[in-house]
Write a protein that holds these residues in place. Sequence first.
Motif: not given
Ligand code: AMP
Length: 505
Positions: A163, A276, A278-279, A298-299, A301, A303-304, A382, A397, A399, A401, A403, A408
Amino acid sequence: MTNPLYDTLFGIHAGKITPFLHLPDGGTITHAGFLAMAARIAHVLTKAGLQPGDRLAAQVAKSPEALALYAACAQAGLVFLPLNTAYTVDELTYFIENSGARMVVCDGAGADGLQPVADRLGAQLLTLNGDGTGRLMDQAKSQPDTYPTVARGADDLAAFLYTSGTTGRSKGAMLTQANLLSNARTLAEHWRFTADDVLLHALPIFHTHGLFVATNVTLIAGGAMIFLPKFDTDAMIEKLPMATAMMGVPTFYTRLLDDDGFTRNLVRDMRLFISGSAPLLAETHVQFEARTGHRILERYGMTETNMNTSNPYEGERRAGTVGFPLPGVDLKVCDPKSGAELPQGEVGVIEVRGPNVFQGYWQMPEKTAEELRANGFFITGDLGRIDDDGYVHIVGRDKDLIISGGYNIYPKEIELVLDAQPGVLESAVIGVPHADFGETVLGVLVAEPGATPQTDAIADAVRDKLARFKHPRELIVIDELPRNTMGKVQKNVLRDRYREIFSTT
Ligand code: AMP
Ligand code: MCA
């Protein structure tokens, strides 16, 4: 159990001749057939001298064989390192070197470019093409259909997922067997997955969403997947009537809604749509319900951490929220500066703790310490708040970033490339709204005094270095970047200025 990950996800299906993968051409691969394929691959890997704990980096197109490579790594006790198929040789070189991968599996088309890299870094290289051909499967053909599963513990590493970071350097998130299994169990139960489920799988399998969420949940429940090589609206419309569940990024949902062929009748046998990565715009949620009668779940998560929160299966799936912390996950909203927990309702940085949270970044103790507290809470970056009913809202965010279509993109990585180009004094890369991808990349450049940056040549330079999805959709040259009194670039000002630049695309 000798190897919890393999035994729980794969081994439990030994001898089952029920379909596991439904292929686009109508063919199927049974659970037993899939396990035999994985066992043959595991023999190849072991005979190549790979030892438990070794990393295997794979940049391969989505196919049953590619998924079997994941199962083979689990069975042989290897750490699986899947990589986005869009990455360039430059990007791959870093991942292979940083992870110390002992084997690289890539598409035949990329082998010439990667062989010198692998040779220099002391890694072996095998090929696996999207149609299942290549040196890996050639060697696997003559191997036995069963393989003595290598003993591993729940705390052993199972996967590295890279990541990017705000410094522009990618970090290898180390995930253990227990991290993956705890989330698979929780999600399968929370979302009521059973052996009767058929998941429509169109996500890539090199990220958490497609590999761990979609695949592990199906495997642990004993269900099947309609395994499409990638998202394609027509193929989705054709296969939806055969599915019971679908997982996707918001772009999947907006693309389906844009097609008149996507009707209520197609999804009459579906029980669950999950979004999931992204928003999901509340507007998409509402339109989807109006068209199909289904409320998208919607959920949220990372990577970490795998998945942290989810809207309820039963109960209100609230648009614009990511639901409640999953069972076993502690979630709090904290002051970005002090780290102190904030009262319910206030906006702050989301921190999470639980069996899903990773072990740290590979060989980066300082980075790990910056983001993973000694008490086990991971600082997600976040910004969110918890409403009166306990629903978590992601509001922004902390951070830098972007999406785009669920991928990402860390602006710093692109800025480093742009800044190094002739005639460029400095740059700022921002995310701006985009109808299809949610957000897309815009590069803003400032010229060196007297210079005129050649944006076409700069775009070419970016193309050589970075994966396609990271390329700025446009490069704009301006006189100076807006800064605050501390001298920090005000990206929010730039985002406001250019927020409509792609509004018609
Ligand atoms: P990644 O590092 O590729 O795993 O992306 C994770 C990031 O995706 C999270 O820190 C969030 O900023 C974003 N993300 C994942 N799911 C959602 C969601 N349902 N709504 C908004 N942001 C999300
Ligand atoms: C493809 N392109 C993209 C993207 N995808 N550009 C920006 N952002 C993207 N996401 C490029 C293509 O290379 C192509 O380049 C051009 O844009 C248009 O391609 P198109 O055919 O429209 O795209 P596609 O191939 O249909 O792919 C779009 C997609 C795909 C289906 C949305 O990106 C996708 O499957 N995204 C899912 C990502 C995902 O799984 N994320 C989960 C991360 P050219 O112009 O050269 O033709 S895991 C995660 O975030 C956490 C843990 C979580 O919570 O899940």
